[in-house]
Structure formats: structure tokens, C-alpha cells
Scaffold this motif. Structure first.
Motif, PDB file in Angstrom:
ATOM      1  N   HIS A  16      -4.114 -10.174  -3.302  1.00 35.63           N
ATOM      2  CA  HIS A  16      -3.841 -10.608  -4.670  1.00 35.63           C
ATOM      3  C   HIS A  16      -4.656  -9.706  -5.588  1.00 35.63           C
ATOM      4  O   HIS A  16      -5.885  -9.781  -5.606  1.00 35.63           O
ATOM      5  CB  HIS A  16      -4.236 -12.081  -4.842  1.00 35.63           C
ATOM      6  N   PHE A  17      -3.971  -8.845  -6.324  1.00 34.12           N
ATOM      7  CA  PHE A  17      -4.636  -7.880  -7.196  1.00 34.12           C
ATOM      8  C   PHE A  17      -4.989  -8.578  -8.508  1.00 34.12           C
ATOM      9  O   PHE A  17      -4.112  -8.932  -9.290  1.00 34.12           O
ATOM     10  CB  PHE A  17      -3.731  -6.673  -7.441  1.00 34.12           C
ATOM     11  N   VAL A 232      -0.375   2.786   0.472  1.00 28.09           N
ATOM     12  CA  VAL A 232      -1.426   3.044  -0.503  1.00 28.09           C
ATOM     13  C   VAL A 232      -1.273   2.079  -1.678  1.00 28.09           C
ATOM     14  O   VAL A 232      -0.194   1.984  -2.276  1.00 28.09           O
ATOM     15  CB  VAL A 232      -1.373   4.488  -1.029  1.00 28.09           C
ATOM     16  N   LEU A 233      -2.357   1.376  -2.017  1.00 34.18           N
ATOM     17  CA  LEU A 233      -2.370   0.493  -3.176  1.00 34.18           C
ATOM     18  C   LEU A 233      -3.325   1.082  -4.221  1.00 34.18           C
ATOM     19  O   LEU A 233      -4.533   1.096  -4.006  1.00 34.18           O
ATOM     20  CB  LEU A 233      -2.827  -0.912  -2.785  1.00 34.18           C
ATOM     21  N   PRO A 234      -2.811   1.573  -5.350  1.00 28.65           N
ATOM     22  CA  PRO A 234      -3.698   2.080  -6.402  1.00 28.65           C
ATOM     23  C   PRO A 234      -4.272   0.931  -7.223  1.00 28.65           C
ATOM     24  O   PRO A 234      -3.568   0.005  -7.602  1.00 28.65           O
ATOM     25  CB  PRO A 234      -2.765   2.952  -7.249  1.00 28.65           C
ATOM     26  N   VAL A 264       2.368   1.205  -2.814  1.00 22.35           N
ATOM     27  CA  VAL A 264       2.624  -0.221  -3.024  1.00 22.35           C
ATOM     28  C   VAL A 264       2.535  -0.476  -4.522  1.00 22.35           C
ATOM     29  O   VAL A 264       1.462  -0.343  -5.124  1.00 22.35           O
ATOM     30  CB  VAL A 264       1.596  -1.087  -2.268  1.00 22.35           C
ATOM     31  N   HIS A 265       3.643  -0.833  -5.135  1.00 27.31           N
ATOM     32  CA  HIS A 265       3.699  -1.072  -6.578  1.00 27.31           C
ATOM     33  C   HIS A 265       3.387  -2.544  -6.833  1.00 27.31           C
ATOM     34  O   HIS A 265       4.276  -3.393  -6.864  1.00 27.31           O
ATOM     35  CB  HIS A 265       5.069  -0.684  -7.124  1.00 27.31           C
ATOM     36  N   CYS A 266       2.098  -2.831  -7.006  1.00 24.21           N
ATOM     37  CA  CYS A 266       1.628  -4.210  -7.140  1.00 24.21           C
ATOM     38  C   CYS A 266       0.858  -4.344  -8.453  1.00 24.21           C
ATOM     39  O   CYS A 266      -0.339  -4.051  -8.502  1.00 24.21           O
ATOM     40  CB  CYS A 266       0.743  -4.589  -5.945  1.00 24.21           C
ATOM     41  N   PRO A 267       1.504  -4.785  -9.522  1.00 18.94           N
ATOM     42  CA  PRO A 267       0.800  -4.924 -10.810  1.00 18.94           C
ATOM     43  C   PRO A 267      -0.261  -6.014 -10.750  1.00 18.94           C
ATOM     44  O   PRO A 267      -0.273  -6.864  -9.856  1.00 18.94           O
ATOM     45  CB  PRO A 267       1.938  -5.318 -11.784  1.00 18.94           C
TER      46      PRO A 267
END
Length: 285
Positions: A16-17, A232-234, A264-267
Motif C-alpha cells: 500500500h503506497f 519495479v515500483l517507483p 508497476v504503476h501504483c499511484p
């Protein structure tokens, strides 16, 4: 990609970002938090030596909304990674794993007793019920110039290995910390198989005088290429006024290097779920 809302199984990590470099990691009954930063939009983080930076976003959760934590992984002691709200509101009984530098200060100045200062390549295992997470401190370097390195707190990366208690790891997560690329990071691939996910601290943080102390888009993409993770999660971008390299710069460079399908496109505020199944892509919700 479709996501689900079920709790993670023993072979799935739910990420959970929450914003900046703060990620809530859940693996079965075990829960970790990275680099807690809960300052609000407009509040200032203290970066040392009289330098302040204003937050441009809101955190996705408040400290009191967090689930029970089994551990906190802190890459270094800076005001956008361990802020005054974390200091006041996070449960003091939760172990904090960080650098020896940060551990000393957390004990002496902040009165936290359950702190482990990990030297590079040293590990610490946290267990909860049938599962465990082993956190190994990895090399990191917050600045290129030796004089500037002396003015910034030491930083560590982390390899977090999730698996059954007493058993082999099932999932490996690399968390870069606020490092710049340098040759010392190549040792990571010699000691560990490629990570299932790399959480990269980006943003191109720029201090007065033009000194860049976190990876910009080009550097982040190059590190991803060198380490070769499955995904990859930025994180750590566009959150504070000192961050000058937008997420788009990283995405463009990653695409140029042929890594676009690994991102990984996780806003902020969203979840990514990583399964141990070979070749399975992280699901975002």
C-alpha cells in the motif's frame, strides 16, 4: 491490471503506497512499514544543516489509521523519512530497523528502545505466526562528493525476504533507500538473486548549489537495468519542493531501456499485490 481486495495469502505481498517513500507491506499476518512520513500538504520537513523542504502532497493514511505493525524499516534519519508526526504517533513498542547512525539517535534523542542498527550485509528476522521477513541492510550512498556525504546521514538499502517461518524466502523486495548509483551497488546482485520487486527512491532531490542526492529518472532506470528485478515500483517523487525530477522522466528512460513492461504503476493511496508465482505481474488496485 485487475486487482482484488482479499487479504494477501502466504505467497503474496500486498503493498500500500502511502506517499513519498512510505509503503505498508503485508504478508499473511506480518506487517511492515517503510520510511514513515505523515506530514501534511504545506508542512515542512527538516533535512539537516538548516535546510527545509515543503510537502506538496497529502499522505494516504494517518498514523492512527495504520494496522498493527511488526516492524519499521527506516533507510536513514531525514525529516521526510522519519518526521515529527511519526515520532509522536507511531507505537514505541514496534521494532525499528535502520542504520547504526539512525539507531543511536533514535535511542538517545527519541527515547526508542526497540531499535536495531544494521551494518551493511547484516540481517534481522521478524516473525509473526507462520511467516517471517528477513531484512538485510544493503549498500547505499546519499551523495557523490565525499564532503557532501559527510553532511548527510548514512543511508541503507534493504532486501526484505518474505517466506514461511524457518523456511526459504518466497519473495524478495529490494528497497533502494535514498541512494545514488555507484559501483558498490553491483555487489547486491552477487549476494542475492534478482529481486521480485525493486522499490526505487527517485525524485532527483536537489540541494542548494545544484547537488543531486537522490536518483533522477535516468539514474533510477539505469539502476533497474543493472539489478534486473522482475518488477519495479517507483516512489519518492514529486512530493517535496526539493524533488526536481518528475516520474515521467523515469518512465521515459525506463521505456528507452526496454523496461517499460516491468514498471508497476501504483499511484499514492493504491495497492499493488505481488505473488510468488513465476512470471506473474503485480496487480494494482
Amino acid at each position: 491490471m485487475p486487482g482484488t481486495t482479499d487479504g494477501p495469502t502466504d505467497d503474496t505481498v500486498d503493498l500500500h503506497f502511502l506517499g513519498n517513500a512510505t509503503v505498508l507491506l503485508r504478508y499473511g499476518p506480518l506487517t511492515l512499514l517503510t520510511d514513515p512520513n505523515f506530514l501534511h500538504l504545506g508542512q515542512y520537513a527538516y533535512l539537516g544543516n538548516g535546510l527545509l523542504s515543503r510537502r506538496l502532497t497529502e499522505p494516504a493514511l494517518e498514523p492512527e489509521d495504520l494496522p498493527r505493525l511488526d516492524g519499521i524499516v527506516l533507510s536513514h534519519l531525514h525529516g521526510d523519512h522519519w518526521d515529527r508526526r511519526s515520532r509522536r504517533h507511531l507505537d514505541r513498542s514496534v521494532p525499528v530497523l535502520s542504520t547504526p547512525h539512525a539507531a543511536r539517535r533514535l535511542k538517545v534523542l527519541h527515547g526508542r528502545e526497540r531499535v536495531a542498527g544494521l551494518r551493511t550485509w547484516r540481517g534481522f528476522t521478524l516473525r509473526q505466526g507462520p511467516v517471517q521477513a528477513t531484512v538485510t541492510a544493503l549498500p547505499g550512498r546519499h551523495a557523490g562528493h565525499p564532503v557532501l556525504r559527510g553532511l548527510l546521514p548514512p543511508v541503507m538499502g534493504s532486501m526484505i525476504e518474505f517466506g514461511p517461518a524457518g523456511g526459504p524466502p518466497r519473495l524478495r523486495l529490494y528497497v533502494s533507500g535514498d541512494t545514488l548509483p555507484y559501483d558498490g551497488l553491483d555487489e547486491i546482485t552477487h549476494r542475492f538473486p534478482a529481486a521480485d520487486l525493486a522499490v526505487l527512491h527517485l525524485g532527483g532531490t536537489t540541494l542548494p548549489g545544484g547537488f543531486v542526492v537522490t536518483m533522477d529518472g535516468r539514474q533510477g532506470a539505469e539502476l533497474a537495468r543493472r539489478l534486473g528485478p522482475r518488477a519495479v515500483l517507483p516512489v519518492h517523487y514529486e512530493e517535496y519542493t526539493v524533488m526536481r525530477s518528475p516520474l515521467s522522466a523515469f518512465l521515459t528512460e525506463a521505456g528507452r531501456l526496454g523496461l517499460g513492461d516491468r514498471i508497476v504503476h501504483c499511484p499514492r493511496g493504491h495497492h499493488a499485490r505481488l505473488a510468488a508465482e513465476p512470471g506473474a505481474a503485480p496487480a494494482v488496485s
